[in-house]
Design a protein around this motif. Structure first.
Motif, PDB file in Angstrom:
ATOM      1  N   SER A 676     116.695  35.320  60.451  1.00 59.39           N
ATOM      2  CA  SER A 676     115.724  36.418  60.416  1.00 59.39           C
ATOM      3  C   SER A 676     114.408  35.889  59.872  1.00 59.39           C
ATOM      4  CB  SER A 676     116.234  37.569  59.537  1.00 59.39           C
ATOM      5  OG  SER A 676     116.432  37.122  58.210  1.00 59.39           O
ATOM      6  N   GLU A 677     113.364  36.677  60.003  1.00 56.26           N
ATOM      7  CA  GLU A 677     112.073  36.268  59.437  1.00 56.26           C
ATOM      8  C   GLU A 677     112.284  35.905  57.979  1.00 56.26           C
ATOM      9  OE1 GLU A 677     108.242  36.205  57.587  1.00 56.26           O
ATOM     10  OE2 GLU A 677     109.794  37.701  57.133  1.00 56.26           O
ATOM     11  N   ILE A 678     111.612  34.872  57.508  1.00 57.40           N
ATOM     12  CA  ILE A 678     111.929  34.258  56.219  1.00 57.40           C
ATOM     13  C   ILE A 678     111.925  35.257  55.059  1.00 57.40           C
ATOM     14  CG2 ILE A 678     109.537  33.566  55.774  1.00 57.40           C
ATOM     15  CD1 ILE A 678     110.706  30.969  54.539  1.00 57.40           C
ATOM     16  N   GLY A 679     111.044  36.267  55.135  1.00 53.04           N
ATOM     17  CA  GLY A 679     110.987  37.245  54.052  1.00 53.04           C
ATOM     18  C   GLY A 679     111.587  38.583  54.432  1.00 53.04           C
ATOM     19  N   LEU A 680     112.533  38.591  55.384  1.00 51.26           N
ATOM     20  CA  LEU A 680     113.206  39.794  55.869  1.00 51.26           C
ATOM     21  C   LEU A 680     112.290  40.679  56.699  1.00 51.26           C
ATOM     22  CD1 LEU A 680     115.680  40.992  53.095  1.00 51.26           C
ATOM     23  CD2 LEU A 680     116.193  39.948  55.294  1.00 51.26           C
ATOM     24  N   GLY A 681     111.273  40.072  57.259  1.00 49.26           N
ATOM     25  CA  GLY A 681     110.450  40.789  58.224  1.00 49.26           C
ATOM     26  C   GLY A 681     111.111  40.708  59.590  1.00 49.26           C
ATOM     27  N   LYS A 682     110.370  41.069  60.633  1.00 49.14           N
ATOM     28  CA  LYS A 682     110.895  41.048  61.986  1.00 49.14           C
ATOM     29  C   LYS A 682     110.539  39.731  62.645  1.00 49.14           C
ATOM     30  CE  LYS A 682     111.087  43.790  66.235  1.00 49.14           C
ATOM     31  NZ  LYS A 682     110.574  45.001  66.922  1.00 49.14           N
ATOM     32  N   ALA A 683     111.558  38.960  63.043  1.00 53.11           N
ATOM     33  CA  ALA A 683     111.317  37.671  63.692  1.00 53.11           C
ATOM     34  C   ALA A 683     110.793  37.895  65.106  1.00 53.11           C
ATOM     35  CB  ALA A 683     112.591  36.850  63.728  1.00 53.11           C
ATOM     36  N   GLN A 684     109.794  37.102  65.497  1.00 49.85           N
ATOM     37  CA  GLN A 684     109.220  37.220  66.838  1.00 49.85           C
ATOM     38  C   GLN A 684     110.242  36.796  67.896  1.00 49.85           C
ATOM     39  OE1 GLN A 684     106.073  38.301  67.170  1.00 49.85           O
ATOM     40  NE2 GLN A 684     105.785  38.070  69.381  1.00 49.85           N
ATOM     41  N   ASN A 685     110.978  35.726  67.604  1.00 48.84           N
ATOM     42  CA  ASN A 685     111.979  35.217  68.539  1.00 48.84           C
ATOM     43  C   ASN A 685     113.288  34.963  67.796  1.00 48.84           C
ATOM     44  OD1 ASN A 685     110.410  34.900  71.077  1.00 48.84           O
ATOM     45  ND2 ASN A 685     109.201  33.495  69.817  1.00 48.84           N
ATOM     46  N   ALA A 686     114.390  35.315  68.422  1.00 50.49           N
ATOM     47  CA  ALA A 686     115.692  35.175  67.790  1.00 50.49           C
ATOM     48  C   ALA A 686     116.125  33.711  67.732  1.00 50.49           C
ATOM     49  CB  ALA A 686     116.734  35.993  68.545  1.00 50.49           C
ATOM     50  N   ALA A 687     116.921  33.385  66.743  1.00 53.29           N
ATOM     51  CA  ALA A 687     117.507  32.054  66.606  1.00 53.29           C
ATOM     52  C   ALA A 687     118.822  32.197  65.860  1.00 53.29           C
ATOM     53  CB  ALA A 687     116.557  31.116  65.863  1.00 53.29           C
ATOM     54  N   ARG A 688     119.732  31.272  66.102  1.00 54.90           N
ATOM     55  CA  ARG A 688     121.047  31.341  65.471  1.00 54.90           C
ATOM     56  C   ARG A 688     121.623  29.926  65.370  1.00 54.90           C
ATOM     57  NH1 ARG A 688     120.483  33.462  70.324  1.00 54.90           N
ATOM     58  NH2 ARG A 688     120.044  35.463  69.341  1.00 54.90           N
ATOM     59  N   PHE A 689     122.670  29.784  64.553  1.00 53.58           N
ATOM     60  CA  PHE A 689     123.297  28.474  64.433  1.00 53.58           C
ATOM     61  C   PHE A 689     124.787  28.629  64.168  1.00 53.58           C
ATOM     62  CE2 PHE A 689     122.826  29.505  59.991  1.00 53.58           C
ATOM     63  CZ  PHE A 689     123.822  28.803  59.322  1.00 53.58           C
ATOM     64  N   LYS A 690     125.500  27.531  64.357  1.00 53.92           N
ATOM     65  CA  LYS A 690     126.917  27.439  64.037  1.00 53.92           C
ATOM     66  C   LYS A 690     127.130  26.149  63.257  1.00 53.92           C
ATOM     67  CE  LYS A 690     128.210  29.732  68.391  1.00 53.92           C
ATOM     68  NZ  LYS A 690     128.975  29.618  69.663  1.00 53.92           N
ATOM     69  N   ALA A 691     128.167  26.126  62.414  1.00 51.60           N
ATOM     70  CA  ALA A 691     128.441  24.936  61.609  1.00 51.60           C
ATOM     71  C   ALA A 691     129.912  24.568  61.709  1.00 51.60           C
ATOM     72  CB  ALA A 691     128.061  25.172  60.155  1.00 51.60           C
ATOM     73  N   ALA A 692     130.169  23.246  61.646  1.00 47.46           N
ATOM     74  CA  ALA A 692     131.549  22.749  61.693  1.00 47.46           C
ATOM     75  C   ALA A 692     131.580  21.372  61.046  1.00 47.46           C
ATOM     76  CB  ALA A 692     132.037  22.686  63.140  1.00 47.46           C
ATOM     77  N   CYS A 693     132.766  20.802  60.921  1.00 45.27           N
ATOM     78  CA  CYS A 693     132.885  19.454  60.361  1.00 45.27           C
ATOM     79  C   CYS A 693     134.120  18.764  60.925  1.00 45.27           C
ATOM     80  CB  CYS A 693     132.955  19.495  58.839  1.00 45.27           C
ATOM     81  SG  CYS A 693     134.522  20.158  58.176  1.00 45.27           S
ATOM     82  N   ASP A 694     134.125  17.443  60.794  1.00 45.32           N
ATOM     83  CA  ASP A 694     135.351  16.687  61.043  1.00 45.32           C
ATOM     84  C   ASP A 694     135.577  15.795  59.823  1.00 45.32           C
ATOM     85  OD1 ASP A 694     133.617  14.529  61.341  1.00 45.32           O
ATOM     86  OD2 ASP A 694     133.753  14.486  63.533  1.00 45.32           O
ATOM     87  N   ASP A 695     136.341  14.742  59.962  1.00 46.21           N
ATOM     88  CA  ASP A 695     136.657  13.908  58.794  1.00 46.21           C
ATOM     89  C   ASP A 695     135.466  13.128  58.271  1.00 46.21           C
ATOM     90  OD1 ASP A 695     139.298  14.681  58.733  1.00 46.21           O
ATOM     91  OD2 ASP A 695     139.933  13.102  60.121  1.00 46.21           O
ATOM     92  N   LYS A 696     134.437  12.907  59.116  1.00 49.00           N
ATOM     93  CA  LYS A 696     133.362  12.007  58.719  1.00 49.00           C
ATOM     94  C   LYS A 696     131.974  12.646  58.678  1.00 49.00           C
ATOM     95  CE  LYS A 696     135.601   7.780  60.349  1.00 49.00           C
ATOM     96  NZ  LYS A 696     135.469   6.561  61.203  1.00 49.00           N
ATOM     97  N   ALA A 697     131.834  13.819  59.275  1.00 53.38           N
ATOM     98  CA  ALA A 697     130.463  14.345  59.389  1.00 53.38           C
ATOM     99  C   ALA A 697     130.422  15.865  59.382  1.00 53.38           C
ATOM    100  CB  ALA A 697     129.811  13.805  60.662  1.00 53.38           C
ATOM    101  N   PHE A 698     129.213  16.365  59.119  1.00 51.45           N
ATOM    102  CA  PHE A 698     128.876  17.783  59.158  1.00 51.45           C
ATOM    103  C   PHE A 698     128.066  18.012  60.431  1.00 51.45           C
ATOM    104  CE2 PHE A 698     125.863  21.234  57.709  1.00 51.45           C
ATOM    105  CZ  PHE A 698     126.814  22.249  57.611  1.00 51.45           C
ATOM    106  N   TYR A 699     128.383  19.101  61.162  1.00 54.14           N
ATOM    107  CA  TYR A 699     127.721  19.371  62.443  1.00 54.14           C
ATOM    108  C   TYR A 699     127.031  20.737  62.396  1.00 54.14           C
ATOM    109  CZ  TYR A 699     130.681  15.618  64.289  1.00 54.14           C
ATOM    110  OH  TYR A 699     131.293  14.415  64.520  1.00 54.14           O
ATOM    111  N   VAL A 700     125.876  20.796  63.038  1.00 49.41           N
ATOM    112  CA  VAL A 700     125.171  22.072  63.200  1.00 49.41           C
ATOM    113  C   VAL A 700     124.722  22.179  64.650  1.00 49.41           C
ATOM    114  CG1 VAL A 700     123.149  23.432  62.590  1.00 49.41           C
ATOM    115  CG2 VAL A 700     124.379  22.202  60.812  1.00 49.41           C
ATOM    116  N   ALA A 701     124.977  23.329  65.261  1.00 49.47           N
ATOM    117  CA  ALA A 701     124.461  23.632  66.596  1.00 49.47           C
ATOM    118  C   ALA A 701     123.496  24.810  66.474  1.00 49.47           C
ATOM    119  CB  ALA A 701     125.611  23.977  67.547  1.00 49.47           C
ATOM    120  N   VAL A 702     122.376  24.753  67.194  1.00 51.57           N
ATOM    121  CA  VAL A 702     121.365  25.813  67.102  1.00 51.57           C
ATOM    122  C   VAL A 702     120.980  26.296  68.492  1.00 51.57           C
ATOM    123  CG1 VAL A 702     120.427  24.927  64.943  1.00 51.57           C
ATOM    124  CG2 VAL A 702     119.403  24.205  67.097  1.00 51.57           C
ATOM    125  N   GLU A 703     120.558  27.558  68.540  1.00 49.60           N
ATOM    126  CA  GLU A 703     119.990  28.132  69.748  1.00 49.60           C
ATOM    127  C   GLU A 703     118.730  28.899  69.348  1.00 49.60           C
ATOM    128  OE1 GLU A 703     121.544  30.668  73.543  1.00 49.60           O
ATOM    129  OE2 GLU A 703     121.866  31.594  71.581  1.00 49.60           O
TER     130      GLU A 703
END
Length: 862
Positions: A676-703
């Motif tokens: 969301s907009e950094i101060g809880l305002g209305k974001a102009q464009n939507a964005a989202r992410f997902k997080a996961a991990c395996d034995d060796k690394a941290f993963y992030v996917a974004v849209e």
């Protein structure tokens, strides 16, 4: 009448003496045995004489000003004639370098530039200055009007005139009958500084001259702070000579005009630019890096010196030495700013043709420069809507007078004013300090309280008493802000408690101060009878209402944060609505200012669009609570700041292959986290992410969605540790210890080879130069893949950050990290002054960046 000789240092060593007439009460113009009677009973036998051989356009402003003053003070109009038309035996005001002045034995050859000599000889009065075009062959003519300067000083000392703020209503010409001049008048003046340039009251030349703000100088070719743009302009060389520009992340980029200073051709272009300006007639020329300087990272630049600041000092010193050979007798003014704010450490002397322009001028910095034995100038930041107060007041008479005294004590030769007397600076609240600074340039020995008294009595007349209390209440608080506001006189090593507009408005305008100021302004408006006084009070009222509204909002916001209840939220919402209504009374629907003031009085809002006023100039941004979408928050029943910390679960997976796809593979079963907009305002464009991990690394996917493809054309690879953050990007800020004491910053753009990384908080030695600063030398091993879908107007990416890179053990179930994911959008390019649009997963209600660890959300590993 008493006289007082006040010494003023000039050019480091030369002394000049300014004769000031110190008068009390109605002593101005009072008749006595030592006075020359100019007018009485509406009659006068005096005339105003101007030289025959001087450009009349230069001398007439002084003549007209004298004529106007005498007309308003004594109800008589003196004729203005040329010297050849004067009849014998007629007493006269002689203006400029007349023949009569020479015959009277006045030292005309010693009166130069903006200096003047005011002297009574018999019944005649000589106001002598030099009025000419300076011998500079540049696009814009540079002139000096010494007689006009002498005239303003004469009218102030003899007739009690005051030039306070721009416009006809900003001047005061007291009435006297009879009107007299001291028979012993003998005042010789030379400016205390070689130059004072930069922002000045451009709409009122008389005021500018009266305040010693002469606007231009033949001494220095100034670029306003930065010469690189003119020496090696991006537009001219970016395509034909990309090697001239800084390498960042292994890529040469002309953006923002940062240069490869090790390149011999670049150095030669800088030398040619300096030669060109000095050959126009200037005595000094500025040598100054780009604003927001970013050092070239090519091998040859790095080889100059490991420290980026020292590289600049070394190259600039080298160029100055070469200019000493090419243009003997001329000077090079080197900028001491940002990276080079403190003196060099790799050498201890400069060529004797060097002047240092200081942008930080604390007593400690002056002391550090002493061993170098160089002339110094200063670049000052007293006013401007880019400062923390924005459109609010930022200086007190005490501050500016002490500042000028400090400059003289340390033999400062020149002053460049950044901000200051420009159209967006409000004279209603800043007026006394603006006036005090100008008068201190001429007479630094006047006490601040006396200058304030002079200003208030002159401008507000019958309403002076409550206005004196009005300003004093404000200055008692504002003096503390000034104490912490570098670079004039910081409070030693004490960290400032005023880092945000909220801090400033709540400290300087608490409820008791606002109440006192409101009552005193109301009393003054009730007492005002003079139309000029009413207009000046209307100017003050407009500015004060704007400041009062902001202070009111911030104080209610603080109360809400202590008790985030529906009731306190509704009160805050009403205050925001009140702000919108206030701005409605000041601006038209298309955003233009709808208010004007009579008598040419200035109104800072006239130079602004409504959007600028909403942002409080350039300081506030869309920070909470102004960024909040109150209607949406009410509809959803959300009380910002009252909920639990954002939290996500990080699941362990296998078989992730980076291809930039947000939906396939393991990602299809992981729920997205919305930004969301950094101060809880209305974001102009939507964005989202997902997080996961395996034995060796941290993963992030974004849209990330986008509403316009225009920004795609500006996307370019920035390389490793380039300016990836200055274009569309995602920032991951990760604290793998969950302690909120340190974090890693990882940035990537939607195009390949565009990354930036740094660490913050890992250096805990307070004497280390990077203590409490980002350590950009850290280069973690991580990777990302991005793809752009123009048809669906979105871009996606995946990033892999090994635990080893984060210096963290592989998480076990229950391990807690803190982190945030931020997106920066740039509708207008950063290099063109664009403002970023920021959205985050865990909102930051206190600031506009992604690095506030108190706002981080929690990531719990499953």
């Amino acid at each position: 009448m008493k006289k007082k000789n006040i010494p003023c240092l000039i050019s480091g060593t030369k002394m000049c003496f300014i004769l000031f007439m110190i008068c009390t009460g109605l002593a101005f113009g009072a008749a006595d045995q030592k006075a020359l009677q100019i007018a009485a009973g509406g009659k006068s036998d005096y005339v105003i004489v101007v030289p025959d051989d001087v450009d009349q356009a230069r001398i007439m402003p002084a003549a007209s000003l004298l004529q106007t003053n005498i007309q308003q003070s004594a109800n008589v109009i003196l004729p203005i004639i040329k010297e050849s038309e004067l009849q014998k035996g007629v007493p006269a005001f002689y203006l400029g370098k007349t023949i009569a002045a020479g015959k009277a034995g006045l030292p005309l050859d010693k009166i130069k530039g903006w200096g003047y000599l005011n002297k009574a000889v018999g019944r005649d009065i000589f106001i002598v200055g030099d009025d000419a075009k300076d011998e500079i062959n540049d696009k814009r003519a540079i002139e000096h009007s010494g007689t006009l300067k002498g005239m303003t000083a004469f009218l102030e000392s003899q007739f009690g005139a005051r030039f306070l703020i721009p416009g006809e209503y900003g001047r005061r010409f007291p009435k006297f009958d009879p009107l007299v001049v001291e028979a012993g008048l003998d005042t010789f003046y030379e400016p205390c500084f070689d130059y004072v340039i930069g922002r000045s009251p451009r709409t009122d030349k008389v005021l500018a001259v009266a305040l010693n703000l002469f606007g231009s100088t033949p001494i220095l070719k100034s670029y306003g702070g930065h010469s690189y743009y003119d020496a090696v302009p991006e537009k001219e060389y970016s395509k034909t000579h990309p090697e001239y520009f800084a390498s960042r992340g292994g890529i040469r980029t002309p953006k923002e005009n940062h240069l490869c200073i090790s390149n011999p051709d670049v150095q030669e272009l800088m030398l040619k630019e300096m030669e060109n300006q000095l050959d126009k007639g200037y005595q000094w020329v500025e040598l100054a890096q780009t604003d927001g300087y970013q050092a070239c990272q090519c091998d040859k630049c790095v080889a100059i010196h490991p420290d980026e600041a020292e590289r600049l000092w070394i190259i600039h010193r080298k160029l100055a030495g070469e200019m000493k050979k090419r243009r003997p007798g001329k000077k090079i003014m080197i900028l001491s700013y940002s990276l080079t704010a403190t003196p060099p450490v790799s050498f201890t002397n400069f060529p004797d043709n060097v002047v240092i322009q200081m942008c930080t001028y604390t007593p400690e910095i002056f002391e550090k420069w002493e061993p170098f034995n160089v002339d110094k100038t200063v670049y000052i930041y007293n006013w401007g809507d880019y400062k923390l107060p924005g459109l609010g007041p930022s200086r007190t008479p005490r501050y500016v007078i002490d500042q000028v005294r400090r400059f003289l004590k340390n033999r400062v030769r020149g002053i460049y004013i950044c901000g200051g007397y420009e159209a967006t600076v409000g004279y209603g609240l800043n007026g006394p300090a603006l006036y005090a600074f100008g008068k201190a340039l001429e007479n630094p020995d006047r006490e601040p309280k006396d200058v304030l008294e002079d200003y208030v009595n002159s401008l507000f007349g019958e309403a002076a008493a409550p206005m004196r209390a009005f300003y004093r209440a404000m200055y008692d608080r504002l003096d503390t802000y000034c104490l912490f506001d570098c670079p004039n006189f910081p409070a030693g090593k004490i960290a400032s408690s005023m880092k945000t507009p909220e801090d400033y408005f709540c400290h300087c305008f608490p409820a008791n101060v606002l109440n006192d100021m409101t009552l005193n302004l109301a009393r003054a408006m009730a007492m005002a009878r003079d139309e000029r006084v009413k207009a000046a009070l209307a100017m003050v009222e407009l500015e004060f209402n704007y400041v009062k509204n902001l202070a009111d909002i911030f104080q209610v916001y603080r109360a809400y944060r202590v008790h985030p209840t529906t009731g306190s939220f509704d009160i805050l919402s009403q205050k925001i609505d009140d702000r919108a209504k206030l701005l409605d009374t000041m601006f038209t629907p298309d955003g233009k200012c709808s208010r004007t003031l009579p008598g040419g009085l200035p109104l800072c809002f006239s130079a602004l669009k409504r959007k600028d006023a909403e942002m409080n100039g350039r300081t506030m941004g869309f920070r909470p609570p102004f960024s909040w979408d109150f209607a949406n928050l009410k509809e959803k029943g959300i009380l910002p700041g009252s909920g639990k910390t954002k939290r996500l679960e990080v699941v362990k997976v296998a078989g992730i292959k980076l291809d930039g796809d947000f939906y396939k593979g393991v990602w299809k079963d992981i729920p997205p986290q919305e930004l969301s907009e950094i101060g809880l305002g209305k974001a102009q464009n939507a964005a989202r992410f997902k997080a996961a991990c395996d034995d060796k690394a941290f993963y992030v996917a974004v849209e990330c969605e986008f509403d316009s493809a225009g920004w795609l054309e500006r996307l370019k690879p920035t390389g490793k540790d380039g300016n990836a953050w200055a274009q569309e990007c995602i920032e991951l800020v990760i604290d793998p210890y969950g302690e909120r004491e340190k974090h890693c910053q990882i940035v990537f753009s939607p195009v390949e080879n565009s990354t930036f990384d740094a660490r913050r908080g890992y250096i805990d030695d307070p004497v280390h130069p990077l203590f409490a600063k980002p350590d950009v030398s850290w280069n973690g091993e991580w990777e990302y893949v991005a793809r752009i879908d123009k048809e669906k107007k979105r871009w996606t990416a995946e990033a892999r950050i090994p635990f080893k890179t984060l210096e963290a053990e592989a998480p076990v179930p229950g391990t807690l990290w803190t982190m945030n994911v931020g997106r920066a959008e740039w509708p207008v390019d950063h290099s063109e002054g664009g403002q970023g649009r920021y959205s985050t997963w865990s909102p930051n209600l206190e600031g506009r960046d992604f690095h506030d660890r108190t706002s981080f959300g929690e990531a719990v590993f499953k």
